[in-house]
Design a protein around this motif. Structure first.
Motif, short mmCIF file in Angstrom:
data_model
loop_
_atom_site.label_atom_id
_atom_site.label_comp_id
_atom_site.label_asym_id
_atom_site.label_seq_id
_atom_site.Cartn_x
_atom_site.Cartn_y
_atom_site.Cartn_z
N GLN A 84 -2.90 11.11 -62.44
CA GLN A 84 -1.52 10.85 -62.86
C GLN A 84 -1.49 9.93 -64.07
O GLN A 84 -2.35 9.06 -64.24
CB GLN A 84 -0.75 10.22 -61.69
CG GLN A 84 -0.53 11.18 -60.53
CD GLN A 84 0.15 10.53 -59.35
OE1 GLN A 84 0.27 9.30 -59.29
NE2 GLN A 84 0.61 11.33 -58.39
N GLY A 85 -0.49 10.13 -64.93
CA GLY A 85 -0.40 9.36 -66.15
C GLY A 85 0.00 7.90 -65.92
O GLY A 85 0.72 7.58 -64.97
N LEU A 86 -0.47 7.02 -66.80
CA LEU A 86 -0.06 5.62 -66.75
C LEU A 86 1.42 5.50 -67.15
O LEU A 86 1.95 6.36 -67.87
CB LEU A 86 -0.90 4.80 -67.72
CG LEU A 86 -2.39 4.63 -67.36
CD1 LEU A 86 -3.16 4.06 -68.55
CD2 LEU A 86 -2.55 3.72 -66.15
N PRO A 87 2.11 4.45 -66.70
CA PRO A 87 3.50 4.25 -67.15
C PRO A 87 3.55 4.20 -68.68
O PRO A 87 2.68 3.59 -69.33
CB PRO A 87 3.87 2.90 -66.53
CG PRO A 87 2.96 2.75 -65.36
CD PRO A 87 1.68 3.40 -65.75
N VAL A 88 4.54 4.84 -69.25
CA VAL A 88 4.59 4.93 -70.72
C VAL A 88 4.76 3.57 -71.39
O VAL A 88 4.40 3.40 -72.55
CB VAL A 88 5.72 5.89 -71.16
CG1 VAL A 88 5.43 7.31 -70.70
CG2 VAL A 88 7.08 5.41 -70.59
N ASP A 89 5.28 2.58 -70.65
CA ASP A 89 5.52 1.27 -71.24
C ASP A 89 4.55 0.20 -70.75
O ASP A 89 4.81 -1.00 -70.90
CB ASP A 89 6.96 0.82 -70.95
CG ASP A 89 7.24 0.69 -69.45
OD1 ASP A 89 6.43 1.24 -68.64
OD2 ASP A 89 8.24 0.05 -69.07
N TYR A 90 3.42 0.61 -70.17
CA TYR A 90 2.54 -0.39 -69.54
C TYR A 90 1.98 -1.39 -70.54
O TYR A 90 1.67 -2.53 -70.20
CB TYR A 90 1.40 0.31 -68.77
CG TYR A 90 0.26 0.81 -69.63
CD1 TYR A 90 -0.91 0.07 -69.77
CD2 TYR A 90 0.35 2.04 -70.28
CE1 TYR A 90 -1.96 0.54 -70.54
CE2 TYR A 90 -0.70 2.51 -71.05
CZ TYR A 90 -1.84 1.75 -71.19
OH TYR A 90 -2.88 2.22 -71.95
N ASN A 92 3.57 -2.94 -72.68
CA ASN A 92 4.56 -3.99 -72.90
C ASN A 92 4.41 -5.16 -71.92
O ASN A 92 4.90 -6.26 -72.20
CB ASN A 92 5.97 -3.42 -72.78
CG ASN A 92 6.30 -2.44 -73.89
OD1 ASN A 92 5.74 -2.53 -74.98
ND2 ASN A 92 7.21 -1.51 -73.62
N GLN A 105 7.28 -5.36 -62.91
CA GLN A 105 6.50 -4.23 -63.45
C GLN A 105 5.00 -4.53 -63.41
O GLN A 105 4.21 -3.68 -63.04
CB GLN A 105 6.93 -3.95 -64.89
CG GLN A 105 8.36 -3.40 -65.01
CD GLN A 105 8.80 -3.37 -66.46
OE1 GLN A 105 8.74 -4.40 -67.14
NE2 GLN A 105 9.26 -2.21 -66.91
#
Length: 291
Positions: A84-90, A92, A105
């Motif tokens: 699964q993909g990492l959170p797009v804003d990780y 930040n 978060q």
């Protein structure tokens, strides 16, 4: 010829040495693994010293070096959670600049990381395969076993086919029989491993006397013959009859025993009897001459 041995050389972060001693010619000094040492010649003498180290690269960390990358490969291939993909804003809220920032978060991200690590450890660790890889490395690192005269006489190391030009025939040809008693020449001389979807028997019998003077030596066998090698490993140092090896047929039992014997990995209970093999080409030549 004297030398001064200093154990635990005085470095600011280490502290003073625990031992400072002068070694005379022929002296031997043993110190446990992990001890820092330095040898210096005395001002009025020349010296030569040899340091022999053992049990290197055999730590839990070395095992994990083999274990964790393979576990990740297996988990990524078999478990969608690892794909699964990492959170797009990780970026930040993760990283060194954000290490002191307390946010929900960040807490969720760290919790997910730990959960995946636990899942990796609990479900996907190929521990036996990793230990086999360390065993394979040991086979490459180690020297061939020292054989007694008795072991040579009951193994290929004291026999072996040769051509006799005087008799125009093959000499010293031997054959296994179902009732031949055999055992491994040393339990630590081989390692049974499955890799690249094939079964291999790594061994040190043909290792060079120079460190890593040859590539790792191995024999490829069929998966059906692997249980026979396992029995020989588990039975050592006792002898077992060739016919007791786990295989479907007598021919397969003789096949794996012969393969290991010819490679020098087996020793028999008694020296094998030589089987005289005549050169058929000589007979054919005589028949042609008579005609």
């Amino acid at each position: 010829m004297s030398a001064q041995a200093n154990l635990g050389r005085h470095f600011p972060l280490i502290g003073p040495p625990v031992l400072d001693v002068t070694l005379e010619a022929g002296d031997l000094l043993y110190f446990p693994r992990g001890i820092i040492h330095q040898a210096n010649s005395l001002e009025d003498a020349h010296s030569l010293h040899i340091t022999v180290s053992c049990y290197q690269r055999n730590t839990w960390g070395d095992l994990l070096h083999k274990l964790v990358p393979r576990a990740l490969d297996i988990a990524i291939e078999e478990d969608v959670m690892f794909r699964q993909g990492l959170p797009v804003d990780y970026l930040n809220y993760m990283g060194l600049a954000n290490s002191d920032v307390d946010s929900q978060q960040r807490t969720v991200f760290l919790g997910r990381t730990m959960a995946l690590m636990r899942r990796l450890m609990e479900q996907y660790l190929p521990t036996d395969a990793a230990c086999d890889q360390l065993g394979k490395q040991f086979m490459h690192d180690s020297l061939p076993p020292f054989l007694t005269e008795g072991e040579k006489s009951c193994s290929i190391h004291g026999h072996g086919e040769r051509w006799d030009p005087a008799g125009n025939a093959v000499r010293d040809h031997t054959e296994m029989e179902p009732d031949t008693m055999v055992k491994l020449i040393r339990k630590g001389c081989l390692r049974l491993i499955t890799e690249d979807d094939v079964v291999r028997v790594y061994h040190n019998i043909e290792n060079a006397r120079v460190y890593h003077g040859r590539e790792p030596q191995y024999i490829e066998i069929s998966a059906e013959l692997a249980p026979a090698v396992e029995l020989l490993l588990h039975s050592y140092p006792e002898y077992v009859a060739v016919d007791s090896l786990p295989a479907e047929t007598v021919e397969e039992r003789l096949e794996i025993a012969t393969i290991l014997y010819d490679k020098g990995l087996l020793v028999t209970g008694e020296p094998l009897q030589n089987v005289h093999v005549d050169d058929t080409s000589s007979d054919e030549g005589e028949e042609e001459g008579d005609s």
